[in-house]
Design a protein around this motif. Structure first.
Motif, PDB file in Angstrom:
ATOM      1  N   TRP A 294      49.436  38.616  -2.549  1.00 53.64           N
ATOM      2  CA  TRP A 294      50.066  39.881  -2.196  1.00 53.64           C
ATOM      3  C   TRP A 294      49.483  40.500  -0.936  1.00 53.64           C
ATOM      4  CZ3 TRP A 294      49.192  38.944  -7.562  1.00 53.64           C
ATOM      5  CH2 TRP A 294      50.357  38.603  -8.250  1.00 53.64           C
TER       6      TRP A 294
ATOM      7  N   ALA B 124      55.110  35.282  -6.969  1.00 54.78           N
ATOM      8  CA  ALA B 124      54.393  36.506  -6.606  1.00 54.78           C
ATOM      9  C   ALA B 124      55.281  37.735  -6.778  1.00 54.78           C
ATOM     10  CB  ALA B 124      53.879  36.406  -5.169  1.00 54.78           C
TER      11      ALA B 124
ATOM     12  N   LYS C 169      54.243  41.012  -9.247  1.00 54.24           N
ATOM     13  CA  LYS C 169      53.489  42.023  -8.499  1.00 54.24           C
ATOM     14  C   LYS C 169      53.282  43.306  -9.308  1.00 54.24           C
ATOM     15  CE  LYS C 169      53.061  44.418  -4.119  1.00 54.24           C
ATOM     16  NZ  LYS C 169      53.569  44.587  -2.763  1.00 54.24           N
TER      17      LYS C 169
ATOM     18  N   GLN D  93      49.728  44.740 -10.774  1.00 58.54           N
ATOM     19  CA  GLN D  93      49.242  46.032 -10.297  1.00 58.54           C
ATOM     20  C   GLN D  93      48.987  46.968 -11.466  1.00 58.54           C
ATOM     21  OE1 GLN D  93      48.588  47.681  -6.793  1.00 58.54           O
ATOM     22  NE2 GLN D  93      47.384  48.231  -8.579  1.00 58.54           N
TER      23      GLN D  93
END
Length: 124
Positions: free
Chosen positions: A18, A106, A110, A114
């Motif tokens: 990321w 990805a 994400k 997070q």
């Protein structure tokens, strides 16, 4: 339990996937939930890039053996060839054919990663 050296590898993987855009990505926030999610991303990348076998001998570690966890794969890469999973991801991203595999995995993870980092840091 995973040690700080392996947690550091997970931090590098997250940064590679990321581009350093995830907040709270530090060794102390690499929780079991973060590890589980990153392991899922790595599995999706490996499954989508299996045709890459043979491109580079060092990456045999990621394809030719079955390990019980991604942490063990990462440790084997460090122990055998001083290779990092983030290097493997970077090589895949450098190949037009496999870039989409990495980027798709990805993109799909994400937000969950997070959120797991926020939770481990005590923000949630």
């Amino acid at each position: 339990m995973i040690n700080n050296q392996l947690k550091s590898e997970y931090v590098m993987i997250i940064n590679t996937l990321w581009g350093g855009s995830l907040q709270c990505n530090s060794i102390e926030n690499i929780s079991e939930d973060v590890i589980r999610l990153i392991d899922e991303v790595l599995s999706k990348i490996r499954d989508g890039s299996t045709a890459m076998i043979g491109v580079h001998a060092v990456f045999e570690i990621f394809y030719n053996q079955t390990y019980s966890s991604w942490a063990k794969v990462i440790k084997a890469a460090l122990d055998k060839a001083d290779t990092h999973a983030s290097d493997w991801i970077a090589v895949l991203r450098g190949n037009r054919q496999y870039r989409v595999v990495v980027n798709s995995a990805a993109l799909g993870y994400k937000s969950p990663v997070q959120n797991a980092l926020y939770k481990a840091a005590g923000f949630m």
